[in-house]
Design an enzyme around this catalytic site. Structure first.
Site, short mmCIF file in Angstrom:
data_model
loop_
_atom_site.label_atom_id
_atom_site.label_comp_id
_atom_site.label_asym_id
_atom_site.label_seq_id
_atom_site.Cartn_x
_atom_site.Cartn_y
_atom_site.Cartn_z
N GLY A 45 0.83 -1.20 0.00
CA GLY A 45 0.00 0.00 0.00
C GLY A 45 0.86 1.24 0.00
O GLY A 45 2.02 1.20 0.45
N GLN A 50 2.97 10.09 1.19
CA GLN A 50 4.27 9.42 1.30
C GLN A 50 5.23 9.78 0.16
O GLN A 50 6.43 9.56 0.27
CB GLN A 50 4.10 7.89 1.34
CG GLN A 50 3.43 7.41 2.61
CD GLN A 50 3.32 5.90 2.62
OE1 GLN A 50 2.39 5.34 2.06
NE2 GLN A 50 4.29 5.24 3.20
N CYS A 94 5.76 -0.06 7.21
CA CYS A 94 5.39 1.11 6.40
C CYS A 94 6.60 1.48 5.53
O CYS A 94 7.73 1.46 6.02
CB CYS A 94 5.03 2.27 7.32
SG CYS A 94 4.55 3.77 6.45
N LEU A 95 6.33 1.81 4.27
CA LEU A 95 7.44 2.16 3.37
C LEU A 95 8.13 3.45 3.82
O LEU A 95 9.28 3.68 3.46
CB LEU A 95 6.94 2.31 1.93
CG LEU A 95 6.43 1.00 1.28
CD1 LEU A 95 5.86 1.28 -0.10
CD2 LEU A 95 7.55 -0.03 1.21
N HIS A 136 -4.61 1.48 7.37
CA HIS A 136 -3.26 2.04 7.50
C HIS A 136 -3.07 3.17 6.47
O HIS A 136 -2.55 4.25 6.81
CB HIS A 136 -2.25 0.90 7.29
CG HIS A 136 -0.81 1.32 7.25
ND1 HIS A 136 0.13 0.82 8.13
CD2 HIS A 136 -0.13 2.16 6.42
CE1 HIS A 136 1.32 1.36 7.84
NE2 HIS A 136 1.19 2.16 6.80
N GLU A 137 -3.52 2.93 5.22
CA GLU A 137 -3.31 3.94 4.17
C GLU A 137 -4.20 5.16 4.39
O GLU A 137 -3.76 6.29 4.17
CB GLU A 137 -3.56 3.33 2.78
CG GLU A 137 -2.64 2.17 2.41
CD GLU A 137 -1.16 2.42 2.68
OE1 GLU A 137 -0.71 3.57 2.55
OE2 GLU A 137 -0.46 1.46 3.05
N HIS A 140 -2.69 7.54 6.74
CA HIS A 140 -1.68 8.42 6.14
C HIS A 140 -2.32 9.72 5.64
O HIS A 140 -1.70 10.78 5.72
CB HIS A 140 -1.01 7.73 4.95
CG HIS A 140 0.16 6.85 5.31
ND1 HIS A 140 1.29 7.34 5.93
CD2 HIS A 140 0.38 5.53 5.11
CE1 HIS A 140 2.15 6.33 6.10
NE2 HIS A 140 1.62 5.22 5.63
NI NI Z 1 2.50 3.32 5.61
#
Ligand code: NI
Length: 172
Positions: A45, A50, A94-95, A136-137, A140
């Site tokens: 995701g 991000q 998380c990226l 989660h997304e 963000h």
């Molecule tokens: Ni994340």
């Protein structure tokens, strides 16, 4: 085009993202870059903040089995319209917080409404890893990271690791 992913801590990851008023070619190009960036990372995701874009756009593909066909999804202005009372715990990553993982408890199932890249309305009931990923997304888009669910000490430890990682990357 693969875009650079911001690493925590970064003020752009803490901002409330703006809704998309019109699904334009620019938004479709953004979504396509986001999918490319997510698959390249690789991740399941990615949210527009991000990559430093403060718009309410997320992409995801939580197909677990590599033998199954991919399911790239683009959700514009996603909104949780229902959450289950039942909770589930997943080890999240998380990226924007590379190589750090922790258990997070969230509603096990959610119903989400969004706008598609074609401009239509869509709604779906998510369970399992998909439910965790979509929550989660969406977090963000509201300037919230999974580490915000952890105890302060653990969160500070991860933040310090990320500050160190960023210093190392800046020097390289
Ligand atoms: Ni994340």
């Amino acid at each position: 085009m693969i875009r650079p992913i911001l690493i925590h801590p970064d003020p752009r990851l803490k901002k409330l993202a703006d809704p998309v008023a019109d699904v334009t070619d620019e938004i479709r190009a953004l979504a396509s870059d986001m999918l490319e960036t997510m698959y390249d990372a690789p991740g399941i995701g990615l949210a527009a903040p991000q990559i430093g874009i403060s718009r309410r756009v997320i992409v995801m593909d939580a197909v677990k089995d590599k033998a199954d066909p991919p399911r790239p999804m683009v959700l514009i202005n996603p909104e949780i319209v229902w959450s289950s009372e039942e909770l589930s715990v997943y080890e999240e990553g998380c990226l924007s917080i590379p190589e750090q993982y922790a258990d997070v408890e969230r509603p096990a199932e959610v119903r989400v409404r969004w706008i598609t890249p074609e401009g239509g309305a869509a709604e779906e009931h998510f369970t399992g890893l998909w439910a965790t990923c979509v929550q989660h997304e969406i977090d963000h888009l509201n300037g919230k990271l999974f580490i915000d669910y952890l105890k302060p000490l653990k969160r500070q430890m991860i933040t310090r690791r990320m500050e160190k990682l960023k210093r190392e990357r800046a020097r390289a």
